[in-house]
Design a protein around this motif. Structure first.
Motif, PDB file in Angstrom:
ATOM      1  N   ALA A 241      -8.452  30.050 -51.410  1.00  7.12           N
ATOM      2  CA  ALA A 241      -7.231  30.376 -50.687  1.00  7.12           C
ATOM      3  C   ALA A 241      -6.903  29.360 -49.595  1.00  7.12           C
ATOM      4  O   ALA A 241      -5.879  29.468 -48.930  1.00  7.12           O
ATOM      5  N   ARG A 242      -7.770  28.365 -49.432  1.00  6.71           N
ATOM      6  CA  ARG A 242      -7.610  27.395 -48.345  1.00  6.71           C
ATOM      7  C   ARG A 242      -6.774  26.206 -48.797  1.00  6.71           C
ATOM      8  O   ARG A 242      -7.082  25.553 -49.795  1.00  6.71           O
ATOM      9  N   ALA A 243      -5.708  25.921 -48.080  1.00  3.43           N
ATOM     10  CA  ALA A 243      -4.940  24.697 -48.328  1.00  3.43           C
ATOM     11  C   ALA A 243      -5.661  23.548 -47.638  1.00  3.43           C
ATOM     12  O   ALA A 243      -6.009  23.642 -46.456  1.00  3.43           O
ATOM     13  N   PHE A 244      -5.916  22.461 -48.372  1.00  3.30           N
ATOM     14  CA  PHE A 244      -6.656  21.359 -47.771  1.00  3.30           C
ATOM     15  C   PHE A 244      -6.001  20.027 -48.117  1.00  3.30           C
ATOM     16  O   PHE A 244      -5.164  19.933 -49.021  1.00  3.30           O
ATOM     17  N   ILE A 245      -6.405  18.985 -47.387  1.00  7.29           N
ATOM     18  CA  ILE A 245      -5.905  17.632 -47.594  1.00  7.29           C
ATOM     19  C   ILE A 245      -6.959  16.815 -48.332  1.00  7.29           C
ATOM     20  O   ILE A 245      -8.141  16.846 -47.974  1.00  7.29           O
ATOM     21  N   HIS A 246      -6.536  16.095 -49.373  1.00  9.67           N
ATOM     22  CA  HIS A 246      -7.431  15.151 -50.060  1.00  9.67           C
ATOM     23  C   HIS A 246      -6.970  13.751 -49.663  1.00  9.67           C
ATOM     24  O   HIS A 246      -5.880  13.315 -50.057  1.00  9.67           O
ATOM     25  N   PRO A 247      -7.766  13.016 -48.875  1.00  8.18           N
ATOM     26  CA  PRO A 247      -7.302  11.735 -48.340  1.00  8.18           C
ATOM     27  C   PRO A 247      -7.292  10.594 -49.349  1.00  8.18           C
ATOM     28  O   PRO A 247      -6.717   9.527 -49.082  1.00  8.18           O
ATOM     29  N   GLY A 248      -7.932  10.781 -50.482  1.00 12.39           N
ATOM     30  CA  GLY A 248      -8.020   9.708 -51.458  1.00 12.39           C
ATOM     31  C   GLY A 248      -9.135   8.731 -51.129  1.00 12.39           C
ATOM     32  O   GLY A 248      -9.607   8.656 -49.991  1.00 12.39           O
ATOM     33  N   LEU A 249      -9.561   7.977 -52.128  1.00 12.27           N
ATOM     34  CA  LEU A 249     -10.610   6.983 -51.951  1.00 12.27           C
ATOM     35  C   LEU A 249     -10.011   5.611 -51.687  1.00 12.27           C
ATOM     36  O   LEU A 249      -8.828   5.387 -51.940  1.00 12.27           O
ATOM     37  N   GLY A 250     -10.830   4.704 -51.167  1.00 16.01           N
ATOM     38  CA  GLY A 250     -10.379   3.328 -51.002  1.00 16.01           C
ATOM     39  C   GLY A 250     -10.301   2.869 -49.562  1.00 16.01           C
ATOM     40  O   GLY A 250     -10.690   3.581 -48.622  1.00 16.01           O
TER      41      GLY A 250
END
Length: 258
Positions: A124-133
């Protein structure tokens, strides 16, 4: 001559193995008992290792640990897969505990790049995926956490380079960044308040490996509606403690593979 060189090298490697496996500072007498070498020979070999920074005497009390150069060599041989294997369990636990995305960044070739990410397991948690690199050195918490503890010359290179404004919140002047690096060095972690993307904030702490400084950083990222100033400061303190555990995990993997 070749036999002598091989014997000398074999003795040096044996000493390195004994010091590495000990996992604590050891004396010449302890090393000598483990190798059965004559004490003068053992002392001479250890001094050779010290001169090459393969072992260090951190407290000046005649006890030795694996040195800066040896750790650096071991790290150079560590792929991102190896590092992730060491750090992932601790990161996964932190993502669950914080209920936020946790990321690991690595400094290499004058760049900082995110190499591993763990996300919350709460559906149920909205989260941020910052991406790799690779991340900008002046506008991301993971980069600034490393830069603030780097050599002054390296920080100068960052400050005199291109300071691109990604958003209206990005710091783009040398004076502002110098003040921020001082703050980071004092409190022990960096934060990013919408400096790359509006609505996204992060915080990161340096991960120092042995005597070679901040080679990695560990951070958390989320929406600004949760990652306000007070919340970032709270998580920053927790990341300092987590960084010490991750440092230990990476070093343990390195030493066991030396």
């Amino acid at each position: 001559m070749r036999v002598f060189v091989n014997m000398h090298l074999d003795r040096l490697i044996s000493l390195l193995e004994i010091i590495a496996v000990a996992g604590r500072p050891v004396s010449v007498a302890e090393v000598q008992r483990a190798t059965d070498l004559p004490k003068p020979t053992c002392y001479r070999l250890i001094q050779s290792l010290v001169e090459q920074k393969l072992v260090d005497e951190p407290s000046g009390d005649g006890r030795y640990v694996i040195g800066e150069r040896m750790i650096r060599i071991a790290l150079l041989g560590k792929s991102d897969v190896d590092v992730r294997r060491c750090a992932a369990p601790l990161m996964r636990a932190a993502a669950t505990k914080f209920n936020e995305t946790v990321f690991l960044a690595r400094f290499r070739d004058s760049n900082v790049e995110i190499i591993h990410i763990e996300t919350p397991d709460d559906p149920a948690r909205a989260f941020i995926h910052p991406g790799l690199g690779i991340r900008p050195m002046h506008a991301c918490s993971c980069s600034k956490a490393i830069a603030a503890f780097a050599e002054p010359a390296f920080r100068d290179d960052i400050l005199t380079g291109s300071l691109k404004a990604y958003t209206e919140h990005t710091k783009t002047t040398e004076a502002d960044l110098r003040r921020e690096f001082e703050t980071i060095a004092t409190r022990g972690f960096a934060d990013c308040d919408q400096e790359i993307d509006v609505g996204i904030a992060s915080v990161a702490a340096p991960v120092s490996i042995g005597n070679i400084g901040a080679t990695f950083s560990i951070g958390a990222v989320g929406p600004i509606r949760r990652f306000g100033t007070e919340y970032r400061m709270e998580i920053g303190e927790k990341l300092i403690a987590l960084s010490e555990r991750i440092s230990g995990a990476i070093q343990l993997c390195n030493v066991s593979d030396v």
